[in-house]
Structures are given as structure tokens and as C-alpha cells.
Design a protein around this motif. Sequence first.
Motif, PDB file in Angstrom:
ATOM      1  N   PRO A   1     -34.434  26.262  31.060  1.00 55.91           N
ATOM      2  CA  PRO A   1     -34.452  27.645  30.717  1.00 55.91           C
ATOM      3  C   PRO A   1     -33.425  28.543  30.719  1.00 55.91           C
ATOM      4  CG  PRO A   1     -36.236  27.040  32.218  1.00 55.91           C
ATOM      5  CD  PRO A   1     -35.317  25.929  32.272  1.00 55.91           C
TER       6      PRO A   1
ATOM      7  N   LEU B   1     -30.344  27.457  29.495  1.00 53.07           N
ATOM      8  CA  LEU B   1     -29.894  26.906  28.149  1.00 53.07           C
ATOM      9  C   LEU B   1     -30.689  27.817  27.474  1.00 53.07           C
ATOM     10  CD1 LEU B   1     -29.583  22.982  28.528  1.00 53.07           C
ATOM     11  CD2 LEU B   1     -27.849  25.011  29.217  1.00 53.07           C
ATOM     12  N   ASN B   2     -31.839  28.022  27.389  1.00 51.72           N
ATOM     13  CA  ASN B   2     -32.781  28.556  26.302  1.00 51.72           C
ATOM     14  C   ASN B   2     -34.126  28.712  26.775  1.00 51.72           C
ATOM     15  OD1 ASN B   2     -34.124  29.542  24.048  1.00 51.72           O
ATOM     16  ND2 ASN B   2     -32.797  28.679  22.813  1.00 51.72           N
ATOM     17  N   LYS B   3     -34.677  29.785  27.095  1.00 50.02           N
ATOM     18  CA  LYS B   3     -35.852  29.926  27.455  1.00 50.02           C
ATOM     19  C   LYS B   3     -37.067  29.235  26.755  1.00 50.02           C
ATOM     20  CE  LYS B   3     -35.293  33.651  30.526  1.00 50.02           C
ATOM     21  NZ  LYS B   3     -35.878  35.190  30.948  1.00 50.02           N
ATOM     22  N   ASP B   4     -36.685  28.983  25.548  1.00 53.42           N
ATOM     23  CA  ASP B   4     -37.576  28.394  24.524  1.00 53.42           C
ATOM     24  C   ASP B   4     -37.764  26.740  25.112  1.00 53.42           C
ATOM     25  OD1 ASP B   4     -38.212  30.438  23.191  1.00 53.42           O
ATOM     26  OD2 ASP B   4     -36.979  30.102  21.677  1.00 53.42           O
ATOM     27  N   PHE B   5     -37.082  26.298  25.889  1.00 55.44           N
ATOM     28  CA  PHE B   5     -36.931  24.960  26.625  1.00 55.44           C
ATOM     29  C   PHE B   5     -38.109  24.966  27.581  1.00 55.44           C
ATOM     30  CE2 PHE B   5     -32.495  24.015  24.919  1.00 55.44           C
ATOM     31  CZ  PHE B   5     -32.870  23.814  23.820  1.00 55.44           C
TER      32      PHE B   5
END
Length: 194
Positions: free
Chosen positions: A158, A160-164
Motif C-alpha cells: 500500500p 507503493l500504491n494504495k490500489d495494491f
Amino acid sequence: MNPRIPFVAAPLLVLTYGVIRIFDGLDGSRGPGLAWTSGHLAFIAALAFFVPVFLQMRRLAGRNTLSTVSTSVGILGILAVGTQFAIDIAVGFMSADHAGMSVYFDQIKSVPGVPFLVYDGGPFLFYLAQLALVVQLAAAGRVKVWTPFLVLLDLLLPFLNKDFIPLGAVCLLVSFVPLAGQVARTARPAHALA
């Protein structure tokens, strides 16, 4: 309750939150609305399941000082994250649109101590304790050596990117399933507690 349920329910509810969060953002903004509220409620439910997860991991680690401290820190972190998500839900209910939410969030974050306790500091206790407990279990040979790496991956994705978040939740589920089996095998029967 079956002691395995929290180890499966917690990651699945985090996965649910992550997926709903992605769908909520498809229109360019997140919240307020049904997706915002339901996603946050899913994460609060996940937090509730993390309490028995932490307690069971403490038990598996031998209920020593380190596992007790890690569990206590984790529960404080759960309270911080839970407070953050409860605030998010309340702000969603009070706001007509995303811009209105920003106004409320600015007001809340202007209260001394709230940014650190609820947003920037306190929640990290939950994640650090989770990793600490799994590392303790790996050091004691109670889980496979790769388990802490999956938990760490869940915690880092998350950032790195909260979409992960959904991908991280799958990593957490994979790491928790063997723990669930171990908890079930080592749990004392109900009649032994009498």
C-alpha cells in the motif's frame, strides 16, 4: 467461534476494503457514499478479527514478554486505525461531496495530537506488531521462514500504491492460512477449559 475464522476473515475483509476502495475511486474521487462507508465498515470488521489473530499468535509464540508486548502494541494500533476509520465514516455521513469531506478532515487534523495518534503514528503500531509477531513465530519455527516476507509484502504494497491493498491482502491470506491450521490443531478443547 472456530479459532481459524479470524485468520481467514481478517485478510478477506481487508481484500474487500481494497476492492471497494478501487471501485469507489473510478469516478475520480473517493467518498462520500455507499462505497466509502461499506469499504470502511469492512476494514473495521477486519480490525475486530485481528484482535483474536494477535492473541492467538501470542499464544503460539509462548506468551512470553516479547509476544505480550507485541500484542499489546498491536491492539493499541488497532484502536488507532479503528478510530481513523470511524472518523472517515462519520465524515462521509456529514459531507455532501468529496470537497466537503476535505474541510472536515482539515478540522479534525488541526486538533493537537490527532494527526500523530490517529493518522501518522498510531496506525503503524498495528502493522509493526503484526510483523513482529510473525517474525517471532518464524524464529520459533512455528511458521515457515517465508511467512514474515509475505506479511512484510502486505504491509509495503500500500505504500507503493494504495490500489495494491487487495494484492497485499492476498499475501496476508496466504501467510495466515497455515497459521489458522496450526491454531486449530493446538487449541485446547472447550471441555479442557472448565
